[in-house]
Design a protein around this motif. Structure first.
Motif, PDB file in Angstrom:
ATOM      1  N   VAL A  37       7.077  16.940 -13.140  1.00 33.85           N
ATOM      2  CA  VAL A  37       6.740  17.503 -11.982  1.00 33.85           C
ATOM      3  C   VAL A  37       5.269  18.312 -12.048  1.00 33.85           C
ATOM      4  O   VAL A  37       5.272  19.167 -13.060  1.00 33.85           O
ATOM      5  CB  VAL A  37       7.759  18.623 -11.242  1.00 33.85           C
ATOM      6  N   ILE A  38       4.315  17.994 -11.444  1.00 28.65           N
ATOM      7  CA  ILE A  38       2.876  18.654 -11.373  1.00 28.65           C
ATOM      8  C   ILE A  38       2.993  19.438  -9.963  1.00 28.65           C
ATOM      9  O   ILE A  38       2.927  18.572  -9.031  1.00 28.65           O
ATOM     10  CB  ILE A  38       1.919  17.572 -11.750  1.00 28.65           C
ATOM     11  N   LEU A  39       2.752  21.058 -10.117  1.00 23.89           N
ATOM     12  CA  LEU A  39       2.851  21.516  -8.933  1.00 23.89           C
ATOM     13  C   LEU A  39       1.578  22.397  -8.929  1.00 23.89           C
ATOM     14  O   LEU A  39       1.133  22.968  -9.655  1.00 23.89           O
ATOM     15  CB  LEU A  39       3.877  22.766  -8.763  1.00 23.89           C
ATOM     16  N   ASP A  40       0.946  22.472  -7.647  1.00 25.71           N
ATOM     17  CA  ASP A  40      -0.061  23.427  -7.270  1.00 25.71           C
ATOM     18  C   ASP A  40       0.649  24.652  -6.862  1.00 25.71           C
ATOM     19  O   ASP A  40       1.766  24.500  -6.485  1.00 25.71           O
ATOM     20  CB  ASP A  40      -0.727  23.006  -6.097  1.00 25.71           C
ATOM     21  N   VAL A  41       0.128  25.693  -7.070  1.00 24.33           N
ATOM     22  CA  VAL A  41       0.816  26.990  -6.494  1.00 24.33           C
ATOM     23  C   VAL A  41       0.438  27.199  -5.102  1.00 24.33           C
ATOM     24  O   VAL A  41       1.615  27.680  -4.298  1.00 24.33           O
ATOM     25  CB  VAL A  41       0.414  28.127  -7.375  1.00 24.33           C
ATOM     26  N   MET A  42      -0.445  27.319  -4.327  1.00 21.52           N
ATOM     27  CA  MET A  42      -0.767  27.267  -3.172  1.00 21.52           C
ATOM     28  C   MET A  42      -0.757  26.216  -2.318  1.00 21.52           C
ATOM     29  O   MET A  42      -1.539  25.387  -1.976  1.00 21.52           O
ATOM     30  CB  MET A  42      -2.271  27.828  -3.122  1.00 21.52           C
ATOM     31  N   LEU A  43       0.577  25.997  -1.940  1.00 24.30           N
ATOM     32  CA  LEU A  43       0.759  24.925  -0.987  1.00 24.30           C
ATOM     33  C   LEU A  43       1.258  25.508   0.516  1.00 24.30           C
ATOM     34  O   LEU A  43       1.690  26.521   0.696  1.00 24.30           O
ATOM     35  CB  LEU A  43       2.254  24.154  -1.590  1.00 24.30           C
ATOM     36  N   PRO A  44       1.079  24.512   1.429  1.00 26.77           N
ATOM     37  CA  PRO A  44       1.521  24.639   2.815  1.00 26.77           C
ATOM     38  C   PRO A  44       2.811  24.974   2.761  1.00 26.77           C
ATOM     39  O   PRO A  44       3.619  24.141   2.197  1.00 26.77           O
ATOM     40  CB  PRO A  44       1.020  23.570   3.693  1.00 26.77           C
ATOM     41  N   HIS A  45       3.603  25.892   3.661  1.00 29.15           N
ATOM     42  CA  HIS A  45       4.902  25.964   3.873  1.00 29.15           C
ATOM     43  C   HIS A  45       5.775  26.715   2.750  1.00 29.15           C
ATOM     44  O   HIS A  45       6.482  27.713   3.025  1.00 29.15           O
ATOM     45  CB  HIS A  45       5.573  24.904   4.463  1.00 29.15           C
ATOM     46  N   VAL A  46       5.805  26.116   1.621  1.00 25.09           N
ATOM     47  CA  VAL A  46       6.639  26.701   0.528  1.00 25.09           C
ATOM     48  C   VAL A  46       5.670  26.540  -0.635  1.00 25.09           C
ATOM     49  O   VAL A  46       4.901  25.569  -1.090  1.00 25.09           O
ATOM     50  CB  VAL A  46       7.755  25.630   0.271  1.00 25.09           C
ATOM     51  N   SER A  47       5.471  27.841  -1.380  1.00 28.38           N
ATOM     52  CA  SER A  47       4.645  27.710  -2.917  1.00 28.38           C
ATOM     53  C   SER A  47       5.291  26.883  -3.816  1.00 28.38           C
ATOM     54  O   SER A  47       6.411  26.689  -3.860  1.00 28.38           O
ATOM     55  CB  SER A  47       4.446  29.198  -2.887  1.00 28.38           C
ATOM     56  N   GLY A  48       4.403  26.686  -4.871  1.00 31.79           N
ATOM     57  CA  GLY A  48       4.787  26.118  -5.881  1.00 31.79           C
ATOM     58  C   GLY A  48       5.738  26.846  -6.746  1.00 31.79           C
ATOM     59  O   GLY A  48       6.413  26.430  -7.407  1.00 31.79           O
ATOM     60  N   PHE A  49       5.294  28.142  -6.731  1.00 27.81           N
ATOM     61  CA  PHE A  49       6.537  28.975  -7.399  1.00 27.81           C
ATOM     62  C   PHE A  49       7.830  28.912  -6.939  1.00 27.81           C
ATOM     63  O   PHE A  49       8.831  29.054  -7.710  1.00 27.81           O
ATOM     64  CB  PHE A  49       5.824  30.507  -7.166  1.00 27.81           C
TER      65      PHE A  49
END
Length: 99
Positions: free
Chosen positions: A50-62
């Motif tokens: 899984v590759i995640l951005d941190v700053m995502l709409p609605h629910v953060s990557g964290f």
């Protein structure tokens, strides 16, 4: 074939990363919204990475990483413009394999 989940809200970046991974022989599922991706991680996870951005709409990557770690030990990589030491430490403490 290995299957990768890519969660990135910036379309041009998401498309470029997905294309490069596909050219290397990976199957890539892409998502632009943290809430949409969170539904995937509420149960058994069927990805090899899984590759995640941190700053995502609605629910953060964290927050997504927290959800993933409740159900799976799948490798998680953060790919983000937020690159301070504090951000890296936070991501790794949540269970990411790399930042």
């Amino acid at each position: 074939m290995h299957r990768i989940c890519l969660v990135e809200d910036e379309q041009s970046l998401r498309d470029m990363i997905a294309l490069n991974l596909e050219l290397e022989g990976y199957a890539v599922d892409t998502y632009a919204d943290g809430a949409q991706a969170q539904q995937l991680f509420a149960g058994p996870i069927h990805f090899d990475l899984v590759i995640l951005d941190v700053m995502l709409p609605h629910v953060s990557g964290f927050d997504l990483c927290k959800t993933i770690r409740q159900h799976s030990a799948v490798p998680v990589l953060f790919l983000s413009a937020k690159g301070t030491t504090a951000d890296r430490v936070a991501g790794l403490k949540l269970g990411a394999n790399d930042y």
